[in-house]
Design a protein around this motif. Sequence first.
Motif, PDB file in Angstrom:
ATOM      1  N   UNK B 388      -2.563  11.357  -5.332  1.00 38.04           N
ATOM      2  CA  UNK B 388      -3.005  10.931  -6.664  1.00 38.04           C
ATOM      3  C   UNK B 388      -2.375   9.596  -7.087  1.00 38.04           C
ATOM      4  N   UNK B 389      -1.081   9.436  -6.818  1.00 42.85           N
ATOM      5  CA  UNK B 389      -0.425   8.182  -7.197  1.00 42.85           C
ATOM      6  C   UNK B 389      -0.989   6.995  -6.422  1.00 42.85           C
ATOM      7  N   UNK B 390      -1.241   7.196  -5.147  1.00 38.32           N
ATOM      8  CA  UNK B 390      -1.819   6.105  -4.361  1.00 38.32           C
ATOM      9  C   UNK B 390      -3.198   5.714  -4.904  1.00 38.32           C
ATOM     10  N   UNK B 391      -3.993   6.712  -5.260  1.00 40.69           N
ATOM     11  CA  UNK B 391      -5.331   6.426  -5.784  1.00 40.69           C
ATOM     12  C   UNK B 391      -5.274   5.762  -7.156  1.00 40.69           C
ATOM     13  N   UNK B 392      -4.270   6.132  -7.935  1.00 40.72           N
ATOM     14  CA  UNK B 392      -4.155   5.589  -9.297  1.00 40.72           C
ATOM     15  C   UNK B 392      -3.336   4.302  -9.346  1.00 40.72           C
ATOM     16  N   UNK B 393      -2.898   3.823  -8.207  1.00 37.67           N
ATOM     17  CA  UNK B 393      -2.068   2.616  -8.100  1.00 37.67           C
ATOM     18  C   UNK B 393      -0.782   2.762  -8.919  1.00 37.67           C
ATOM     19  N   UNK B 394      -0.183   3.934  -8.824  1.00 35.27           N
ATOM     20  CA  UNK B 394       1.095   4.183  -9.504  1.00 35.27           C
ATOM     21  C   UNK B 394       2.241   3.964  -8.521  1.00 35.27           C
ATOM     22  N   UNK B 395       3.148   3.079  -8.913  1.00 32.41           N
ATOM     23  CA  UNK B 395       4.342   2.850  -8.095  1.00 32.41           C
ATOM     24  C   UNK B 395       5.559   3.071  -8.984  1.00 32.41           C
ATOM     25  N   UNK B 396       6.707   3.334  -8.374  1.00 29.58           N
ATOM     26  CA  UNK B 396       7.904   3.505  -9.203  1.00 29.58           C
ATOM     27  C   UNK B 396       8.089   2.300 -10.113  1.00 29.58           C
ATOM     28  N   UNK B 421     -10.777   0.675  -1.194  1.00 26.53           N
ATOM     29  CA  UNK B 421      -9.972  -0.424  -1.757  1.00 26.53           C
ATOM     30  C   UNK B 421      -8.549   0.053  -2.090  1.00 26.53           C
ATOM     31  N   UNK B 422      -8.434   1.272  -2.629  1.00 29.85           N
ATOM     32  CA  UNK B 422      -7.095   1.806  -2.936  1.00 29.85           C
ATOM     33  C   UNK B 422      -6.313   2.044  -1.651  1.00 29.85           C
ATOM     34  N   UNK B 423      -7.007   2.485  -0.610  1.00 31.86           N
ATOM     35  CA  UNK B 423      -6.348   2.728   0.676  1.00 31.86           C
ATOM     36  C   UNK B 423      -5.736   1.432   1.228  1.00 31.86           C
ATOM     37  N   UNK B 424      -6.353   0.297   0.904  1.00 36.06           N
ATOM     38  CA  UNK B 424      -5.855  -0.991   1.398  1.00 36.06           C
ATOM     39  C   UNK B 424      -4.536  -1.387   0.750  1.00 36.06           C
ATOM     40  N   UNK B 425      -4.153  -0.710  -0.333  1.00 32.15           N
ATOM     41  CA  UNK B 425      -2.903  -1.053  -1.034  1.00 32.15           C
ATOM     42  C   UNK B 425      -1.706  -0.276  -0.509  1.00 32.15           C
ATOM     43  N   UNK B 434      -4.309  -5.310   4.519  1.00 28.47           N
ATOM     44  CA  UNK B 434      -5.584  -5.176   5.230  1.00 28.47           C
ATOM     45  C   UNK B 434      -6.232  -3.874   4.786  1.00 28.47           C
ATOM     46  N   UNK B 435      -7.469  -3.645   5.221  1.00 30.11           N
ATOM     47  CA  UNK B 435      -8.096  -2.364   4.949  1.00 30.11           C
ATOM     48  C   UNK B 435      -7.258  -1.245   5.555  1.00 30.11           C
ATOM     49  N   UNK B 436      -7.327  -0.066   4.946  1.00 31.16           N
ATOM     50  CA  UNK B 436      -6.642   1.093   5.507  1.00 31.16           C
ATOM     51  C   UNK B 436      -7.447   1.689   6.652  1.00 31.16           C
ATOM     52  N   UNK B 437      -6.964   2.806   7.214  1.00 27.03           N
ATOM     53  CA  UNK B 437      -7.623   3.357   8.404  1.00 27.03           C
ATOM     54  C   UNK B 437      -9.066   3.819   8.175  1.00 27.03           C
TER      55      UNK B 437
END
Lengths: 174, 505
Positions: B388-396, B421-425, B434-437
């Motif tokens: 969920x955090x990865x999808x929401x672009x939540x970082x510490x 696009x979120x996977x690429x982050x 780069x793009x994710x897997x």
Amino acid sequence: MSVNDFWMDIQNSEWHSVGGSTVRNKQFNPFSDDDWRAGLVRDNEPYYPPSGVHIKIKSQEETRGEYSVDHHGKPEQVPATKLRTFTLEISGDDFLGKEALSAARFLVVGDHAISSPLTLSSTKSVVVLVRLYTASDGKQVMVNELIWSVQYDKTPGSTKTFYDIQKWFCCRYP
Amino acid sequence: MELVRGLNEKGQFKTLPDGVKLYTLFNNKVPQADFDVTDLRKLGAAMRDLQASNVSAMAGYTYLGQFLAHDLSRLRIEGHNKTVKSFTTDILRSDVSSVLDLSSVYDGAIAGSLMRKTGSAFMALGDAQVSDGPDIVGYDLPRNGLRACIGDDRNDENLIVSQLHVQFLKLHNFFVREISHDSPELGTELLFEAAREQVILHYQEVILHDFLYEILHPAVWKAIILENKHILWDPDPSEPAVLPVEYSAAAGRFGHAMVQNNYNLNAVTSVSVSELFEMTGEGRFGGKYQRMPATHLVDWRLFFDFPKHNTRGLPTRNKALRISPRVRVDLINTQSLPVPEESNLATRNLLRGLQMRLSSGQATVNHLLNNYQARLLELEIPICLLNRDQLNLNKPGFSQHVLDSCSPALSTHTPLWYYVLAEACVETFEGIGKLGPLGSLIVAESIRGLLQLDRDSIMYKTRRQDIAPSKNIANLPGRKFLQMSDLLLAANNSISDPTSFIIRQ
């Protein structure tokens, strides 16, 4: 902070960016979203280091000897001094300002350092002012002030220019 | 139900409610997703306001990607009206060819046309305009008035893709000279065809070994592109070449996130994105010029890597923004779009995914893990569900709650395009994003499959060796790969700031 503290502290540390900058925080920006100047500020965002950027200081100290100058017909002695300069060795995640910052030479002036002017394009240049602060939790923070000059009117001959100062932060590593 | 012309029922087609058939990599085994249109509109607006996630590859790849997209999506409709700008489902009923054959460059380039230099195998070129001096010859597209005489009008929609198209015309002329030197007996049209074939082969190799290397997850690039393996798609060349919908409506749309705010074109001119669209024939050159102004010619050293060239003293070289869910592009001409009033490109892409009945990112990943896990492990492709955090672009210390702020349901059921696009982050490689897997796998399998479908592609033919490759790739010492800057050097003999050619009277 004394002069020696700044010189010692900055070169005896490695620094890392956590991606923090005033340009990424709306509360620091005086322009509303629909103000054209906000667009100019926002356009510069990719020049700021993201988290995951590491910075090493490559320092150089040169002794300049005493010399004499003519002052109203009388010789005047200029005392010897040490010129303290450094460059940044930047690694980690890429960002748009990396090449320019890597090429900059910083001159230490008292408790801060100032970069050579960085010309980013025909209409955009920046100077970086570096200071060190100690945060309330005791950690040392490098605060870099970017002093921007952006020519916004591209009519030939125009000199209409927008000035802006934004900061980005690095922490002592690790 | 109307069948797509030239296609048969054996392939992996999915059928939309209005009878339109689309090709899918997943053989209709992944459930189609359904979304609330209001949620998608909220998400599109939120994506527009996200902060830029710094930079990735050189900015030239953004526009090489657009050039590729125009080539892949060239509409081959009898009586095709060139003013049609985008797909509607009605258009998709027609035969859409997706071969990487530079149809955007060569369609209509018959002897006697304005696209050809009269009586020769050379492609025609236009001249760049100097306001107070002689024109610079051969630096613009050939034009009839403002309108570019090229195979696909879309390649004159912004300045950089327009100038890139000029480079492919120059590359064609380079091969005409090389081949005519080696085979002087060839007649004009045979010489033209031989040069055309070489341009296409070189372009395909650059797409595989340069463009895709810069864009794809390293493990996917190595397995699917370098080692020519496959997981999802192993087409037979007798099948028609059709772009999989997961590419065309989702993973292939990563380039929209890479558009920078400003570009340094050369030593004297920097432009905003809006100016890129003004300084073309379609933009009527800002109402100030009749053809490409010489002050706006592109210095390619600022857009691609030239390993043997010193870039000291040049303006800051242009990097693309990192691939991320931040997409801030407004379309100017929205009349021909599926949703005519929607000008926000992010919203439009999300609605397009819904229209095409794409699966969610999570459903797609689960399908891969349930059916291809052993193969993914064998090829060391690390596909896994984003949290969920990865999808929401939540970082510490910096949480953005992108999806949750629009609708919490989007975090468990995410539009495929946003998911990619979120996977690429999540990771960087050698300092760049780069793009994710998952996104990489869809893109790589689509391009590889299309080349396998084409008997004339680089997978079956070898190119001439006039141009030496110069690209170094990490972990592959001793090998050099062809890259875009190699083609630019060949097309121009040498590379420099084109504005230095301006001679003032």
